[in-house]
Design a protein around this motif. Structure first.
Motif, PDB file in Angstrom:
ATOM      1  N   LYS A   1       0.815  -1.219   0.000  1.00  0.00           N
ATOM      2  CA  LYS A   1       0.000   0.000   0.000  1.00  0.00           C
ATOM      3  C   LYS A   1       0.847   1.267   0.000  1.00  0.00           C
ATOM      4  O   LYS A   1       0.525   2.236  -0.665  1.00  0.00           O
ATOM      5  CB  LYS A   1      -0.935   0.018   1.210  1.00  0.00           C
ATOM      6  CG  LYS A   1      -2.048  -0.983   1.129  1.00  0.00           C
ATOM      7  CD  LYS A   1      -2.907  -0.895   2.378  1.00  0.00           C
ATOM      8  CE  LYS A   1      -3.925  -2.004   2.406  1.00  0.00           C
ATOM      9  NZ  LYS A   1      -4.720  -1.991   3.621  1.00  0.00           N
ATOM     10  N   SER A   2       1.934   1.249   0.747  1.00  0.00           N
ATOM     11  CA  SER A   2       2.774   2.437   0.830  1.00  0.00           C
ATOM     12  C   SER A   2       3.973   2.363  -0.105  1.00  0.00           C
ATOM     13  O   SER A   2       4.709   3.325  -0.224  1.00  0.00           O
ATOM     14  CB  SER A   2       3.253   2.640   2.269  1.00  0.00           C
ATOM     15  OG  SER A   2       4.010   1.510   2.673  1.00  0.00           O
ATOM     16  N   GLY A   3       4.145   1.225  -0.758  1.00  0.00           N
ATOM     17  CA  GLY A   3       5.323   1.029  -1.591  1.00  0.00           C
ATOM     18  C   GLY A   3       5.150   1.456  -3.028  1.00  0.00           C
ATOM     19  O   GLY A   3       4.128   1.999  -3.436  1.00  0.00           O
ATOM     20  N   ASN A   4       6.182   1.181  -3.757  1.00  0.00           N
ATOM     21  CA  ASN A   4       6.232   1.515  -5.163  1.00  0.00           C
ATOM     22  C   ASN A   4       5.885   0.249  -5.946  1.00  0.00           C
ATOM     23  O   ASN A   4       6.678  -0.691  -5.965  1.00  0.00           O
ATOM     24  CB  ASN A   4       7.652   2.002  -5.481  1.00  0.00           C
ATOM     25  CG  ASN A   4       7.748   2.619  -6.836  1.00  0.00           C
ATOM     26  OD1 ASN A   4       6.738   2.833  -7.511  1.00  0.00           O
ATOM     27  ND2 ASN A   4       8.965   2.915  -7.255  1.00  0.00           N
ATOM     28  N   PHE A   5       4.717   0.200  -6.544  1.00  0.00           N
ATOM     29  CA  PHE A   5       4.281  -1.009  -7.238  1.00  0.00           C
ATOM     30  C   PHE A   5       3.667  -0.665  -8.583  1.00  0.00           C
ATOM     31  O   PHE A   5       3.248   0.470  -8.824  1.00  0.00           O
ATOM     32  CB  PHE A   5       3.286  -1.805  -6.390  1.00  0.00           C
ATOM     33  CG  PHE A   5       2.068  -1.014  -5.986  1.00  0.00           C
ATOM     34  CD1 PHE A   5       0.953  -0.949  -6.808  1.00  0.00           C
ATOM     35  CD2 PHE A   5       2.035  -0.339  -4.779  1.00  0.00           C
ATOM     36  CE1 PHE A   5      -0.162  -0.218  -6.437  1.00  0.00           C
ATOM     37  CE2 PHE A   5       0.926   0.399  -4.405  1.00  0.00           C
ATOM     38  CZ  PHE A   5      -0.179   0.458  -5.240  1.00  0.00           C
ATOM     39  N   GLU A   6       3.623  -1.652  -9.466  1.00  0.00           N
ATOM     40  CA  GLU A   6       3.016  -1.464 -10.772  1.00  0.00           C
ATOM     41  C   GLU A   6       1.503  -1.575 -10.645  1.00  0.00           C
ATOM     42  O   GLU A   6       0.983  -2.374  -9.873  1.00  0.00           O
ATOM     43  CB  GLU A   6       3.535  -2.522 -11.757  1.00  0.00           C
ATOM     44  CG  GLU A   6       3.052  -2.317 -13.169  1.00  0.00           C
ATOM     45  CD  GLU A   6       3.797  -3.154 -14.192  1.00  0.00           C
ATOM     46  OE1 GLU A   6       3.525  -2.984 -15.379  1.00  0.00           O
ATOM     47  OE2 GLU A   6       4.643  -3.986 -13.795  1.00  0.00           O
ATOM     48  N   LYS A   7       0.808  -0.755 -11.430  1.00  0.00           N
ATOM     49  CA  LYS A   7      -0.659  -0.772 -11.425  1.00  0.00           C
ATOM     50  C   LYS A   7      -1.158  -1.279 -12.769  1.00  0.00           C
ATOM     51  O   LYS A   7      -0.607  -0.938 -13.810  1.00  0.00           O
ATOM     52  CB  LYS A   7      -1.217   0.632 -11.195  1.00  0.00           C
ATOM     53  CG  LYS A   7      -0.863   1.221  -9.852  1.00  0.00           C
ATOM     54  CD  LYS A   7      -1.338   2.652  -9.756  1.00  0.00           C
ATOM     55  CE  LYS A   7      -0.828   3.274  -8.466  1.00  0.00           C
ATOM     56  NZ  LYS A   7      -1.092   4.706  -8.414  1.00  0.00           N
ATOM     57  N   LEU A   8      -2.201  -2.065 -12.698  1.00  0.00           N
ATOM     58  CA  LEU A   8      -2.864  -2.553 -13.903  1.00  0.00           C
ATOM     59  C   LEU A   8      -4.277  -1.992 -13.860  1.00  0.00           C
ATOM     60  O   LEU A   8      -5.108  -2.439 -13.075  1.00  0.00           O
ATOM     61  CB  LEU A   8      -2.873  -4.083 -13.910  1.00  0.00           C
ATOM     62  CG  LEU A   8      -3.406  -4.747 -15.149  1.00  0.00           C
ATOM     63  CD1 LEU A   8      -2.491  -4.491 -16.339  1.00  0.00           C
ATOM     64  CD2 LEU A   8      -3.521  -6.239 -14.930  1.00  0.00           C
TER      65      LEU A   8
END
Length: 161
Positions: free
Chosen positions: A21-28
């Motif tokens: 939730k607070s991290g850097n992640f890829e969104k689809l």
């Protein structure tokens, strides 16, 4: 291409994904209508090509997490235009029944959130249509159009026309 048969969890439902939730992640990013499909191919916002061939009974939801081996990818439902309706006076059973009848006759999925009924529309102009349909009860309701992530009530599964 990453092939997916089922998500590994959901960031809103599973505590194990709190770090995402607070991290850097890829969104689809996927529309609500596409979430209903079992077979779908899309690219994430960082270019990962994802192919869904979901197992029977599996449906994608906003916040679902898939794993590409190196990083987690989060399914993000796109917001859509909705009409939201609130009663001006509580416990007006006749108004509630008429609302249900009119919206039901339009075969719209609904969501009931607290004291609000929400359903999707295609364009702002549909507010005029519903204003006319609600003419007998319009003085008893507040109706607004906005954009948000819409999740239909699970017991009100209807086909949109």
């Amino acid at each position: 291409m990453l092939e997916v048969n089922a998500p590994i969890g959901n960031i809103f439902l599973d505590k194990g994904f709190d770090e995402i939730k607070s991290g850097n992640f890829e969104k689809l990013k996927i529309s609500r209508m596409e979430l209903e499909k079992r077979i779908l191919r899309r690219k994430g916002d960082r270019g990962t090509d994802v192919g869904f061939n979901l197992d029977p009974g599996v449906k994608l939801r906003h916040g679902d997490v898939i794993d590409n081996g190196n990083t987690k990818i989060v399914v993000e439902q796109l917001p859509e235009k909705v009409i939201s309706i609130r009663l001006k006076t509580k416990n007006m059973v006749d108004v509630m029944v008429l609302l249900g009848h009119i919206i039901g006759n339009r075969h719209r999925p609904i969501s009931i959130q607290s004291e609000e009924i929400v359903f999707p529309i295609q364009a702002d102009s549909e507010k005029e249509v519903f204003t006319k349909l609600f003419h007998n009860i319009i003085n008893h309701i507040e109706m607004t159009v906005d954009e948000r992530i819409f999740s239909p009530h699970s017991g009100a599964d209807v086909h949109e026309h």
